[in-house]
Design an enzyme around this catalytic site. Structure first.
Site, PDB file in Angstrom:
ATOM      1  N   ARG A 163      62.344  37.492  47.450  1.00 58.03           N
ATOM      2  CA  ARG A 163      60.785  37.648  47.979  1.00 58.03           C
ATOM      3  C   ARG A 163      60.363  39.051  47.949  1.00 58.03           C
ATOM      4  O   ARG A 163      61.187  40.148  48.150  1.00 58.03           O
ATOM      5  CB  ARG A 163      60.714  37.025  49.327  1.00 58.03           C
ATOM      6  N   GLU A 202      50.782  26.019  47.187  1.00 59.38           N
ATOM      7  CA  GLU A 202      50.191  25.060  48.029  1.00 59.38           C
ATOM      8  C   GLU A 202      48.830  25.627  48.499  1.00 59.38           C
ATOM      9  O   GLU A 202      48.667  26.478  49.086  1.00 59.38           O
ATOM     10  CB  GLU A 202      51.046  24.899  49.256  1.00 59.38           C
ATOM     11  N   LYS A 233      51.969  33.173  55.342  1.00 57.64           N
ATOM     12  CA  LYS A 233      50.551  32.587  55.078  1.00 57.64           C
ATOM     13  C   LYS A 233      50.131  31.928  56.591  1.00 57.64           C
ATOM     14  O   LYS A 233      48.945  32.127  56.834  1.00 57.64           O
ATOM     15  CB  LYS A 233      50.713  31.225  54.292  1.00 57.64           C
TER      16      LYS A 233
END
Ligand code: ATP
Ligand code: MG
Length: 569
Positions: A269, A42, A279
């Site tokens: 992750r 994104e 983020k």
């Protein structure tokens, strides 16, 4: 250091579990024997090393099995996204050595197709417009053990739903006043099936599609379908999407058939000690000037690591070592540091720099004389050759390398003791001069002309070797010394404001570092060097004609290798 969990992360052919699944699908002839992965960032922030782990898998698997990998910007939220991020993301992926060729896509390319699919689902009674607030919808969700409550709008007629959805998109209603929901099952044990939201109203113009759309698809409604529209076969993502997978499959079934159907596979992750990977938190650090920017060398972002001096191969090596599993883990930053140290040891040119200089005067060395000493560029690789370094009567040495009253095992310089000056002579300390406060201003020594490196007398054994830089030709530089960004091992696991866990001493600026002239002449932004005895340093883009700036990438001492040795691995 916390114990590391040992697991077999690759099989006997060196394939991790994702690669094994891909191989099996290819061998079974699924999707016509095609492999197409995608990396779907994104564009709402810069990429970090966790994203690198993801796209090393996406692009890497495609390379390994002769497939293709798409870069798809998941640009479904115009409120947070920006072209600045798009460009930075492309740059960072290229820097790590991957390329999407002509396979660059945007989720916004599919807004029309997604809108049409949503209308079709409304017509088939599979979706409805809900006029409740997000709070009301949340309150009706139930809990994993308790069924949710149906919305009062759940059974409104198809025609009304279609009309409202069209008008939502024309901008007739306020943000937050209505959403489109899938009509699935408010009692499903998977919470994601309890009439998930497909579309919400956003009136901020989109950086690609402008004012065209006023409704935007949610991740769960956009992602699988985008995969399908692009021909993606393997949609690899992180473990938090495991509970979303049934919904991914539910929506994809609206489009796919037996000949081709994308599938989702999840891995753990990357989480690093002493940093944060969210983020949102990284953006906060940038916006609140708690770091100098996305590329601050203390940041776990790819551009931050690059500026700090990390190399693409060291990052890939690290990702390869931690591997891909189905279990959440916390990865030690020392292992990442070990990877870059190992890489730079092979490639970085050796030079001399004195970071905390004090003057050493060789009282029996002629005042006007200069000798050129030959220094190895890289003892790990003799083909790299040597360079010349001037030697003179006055030299800079490290203040910490001298002690007036040393403890027993101090093998550096102290009164009446001999040490070697690297690549030059053996010297014996004869005294010091101090200022009124007792600080040492100058150190005096005599040199032994018979002991020049390369001469027979050089064989004489002395315990310590010091690095040095000749005073008349030394050039002043700035060094930025970094420590952990956070003072606690796992800031995300602690209670309280993560900003209060920042390490106040994570940056120390040394503005009086003396470097040898050869380095001053050749250093270019991005170059890596080993400063003898100090560590690995990388030239910062802040460097100017007048002043070089170096970032300390990492010290020489390998805490990771030491730990491994101790535990017998
Ligand atoms: P958010 O979605 O909260 O904005 P994100 O970090 O998930 O943040 P995306 O741009 O959605 O950002 O991430 C792109 C891809 O990178 C996703 O497929 C995601 O699974 C993967 N990814 C994100 N963080 C990590 C991580 N720490 N380790 C491995 N993969 C990650
Ligand atoms: Mg995400």
């Amino acid at each position: 250091m916390t114990e590391i969990k040992e697991e077999a992360i690759v099989n006997e052919n060196g394939l991790n579990f994702i690669e094994q699944e891909i191989k099996a699908d290819l061998e079974a002839g699924k999707n016509g024997g095609r492999l197409n992965t995608r990396f779907p960032p994104e564009p709402n922030g810069y990429l970090h090393i966790g994203h690198a782990k993801a796209f090393i898998m996406d692009f890497g698997a495609a390379e390994k099995f002769g497939g293709t990998c798409n870069l798809r910007f998941d640009d479904t939220n115009p409120q947070k996204e920006d072209t600045e991020y798009v460009e930075a993301i492309k740059r960072d992926i290229h820097w790590l050595g991957f390329d999407w060729g002509d396979r660059l896509y945007y989720a916004s390319d599919y807004f029309q197709q997604l809108f049409d699919l949503a209308k079709r689902m409304i017509s088939e009674g599979k979706a409805y417009v809900d006029e409740q607030s997000s709070e009301e919808i949340a309150a009706q969700k139930g809990t994993p053990t308790e069924a949710g409550v149906n919305s009062p709008y759940r059974d409104r007629p198809v025609e009304e739903n279609l009309d409202l959805f069209e008008r939502m998109n024309k901008g007739e209603f306020d943000e937050g006043s209505m959403v489109l929901r899938a009509k699935i099952d408010m009692a499903n044990s998977n919470m994601h099936f309890r009439d998930p939201i497909m579309y919400r109203i956003i009136k901020t113009p989109h950086w690609r599609t402008g004012e065209k759309w006023k409704v935007y698809p949610m991740y769960d409604f956009a992602h699988g379908q985008s995969d399908y529209f692009e021909g993606v076969t393997h949609s690899i993502c992180t473990l938090e999407f495991v509970p979303h997978r049934p919904l991914y499959e539910y929506f994809v079934k609206e489009l796919a058939d037996d000949s081709y159907c994308p599938r989702q596979i999840e891995f753990n992750r990357l989480n690093l000690t002493y940093t944060v990977m969210s983020k949102r938190k990284l953006l906060q650090l940038v916006q609140e000037n708690l770091v100098s920017g996305w590329d601050d060398p203390r940041m776990p972002t790819i551009c931050g690591l690059r500026r700090r001096g990390y190399t693409p191969s060291s990052i890939k090596d690290f990702v390869n070592r931690i591997g891909y599993t189905k279990y959440e883990a916390l990865n030690h930053i020392e292992l990442l540091e070990h990877s870059v140290r190992e890489d730079l040891n092979k490639t970085a040119t050796r030079v001399s720099a004195v970071q905390n200089p004090v003057k050493l005067i060789l009282t029996n060395y002629p005042e006007e004389k200069t000798e050129m000493m030959e220094m190895d560029n890289n003892p790990e690789n003799p083909a790299e050759g040597t360079h010349q370094m001037p030697f003179s009567r006055e030299l800079w040495i490290e203040r910490e390398d001298f002690m007036e009253n040393p403890p027993k095992k101090f093998f550096r310089m102290s009164p009446d003791k001999e040490v070697r000056l690297k690549g030059a002579y053996i010297v014996r300390c004869t005294g010091v001069r101090k200022d009124d406060e007792g600080n040492i201003e100058e150190i005096y020594a005599t040199y032994d002309p018979e002991t020049r490196s390369g001469l027979p007398g050089a064989d004489r054994k002395v315990k310590g070797t010091l690095h040095w830089v000749s005073v008349p030709t030394a050039v002043k530089a700035e060094v930025r010394d970094y420590d952990r960004l956070f003072a606690v091992e796992n800031p995300s696991a602690e209670e309280g404001d993560f900003r209060e866990m920042l390490n106040p001493d994570s940056l120390v600026i040394r503005d009086n570092v003396m470097i040898e002239p050869w380095l001053a002449e050749r250093a270019e932004s991005g170059d890596h060097y080993q400063f003898q005895r100090l560590g690995y340093y990388t030239v910062d883009p802040d460097s100017t004609e007048g002043k070089l700036v170096f970032n300390k990438t990492i010290g020489l001492k390998d805490t990771w290798a030491k730990e491994m040795k101790k535990s017998g691995k």
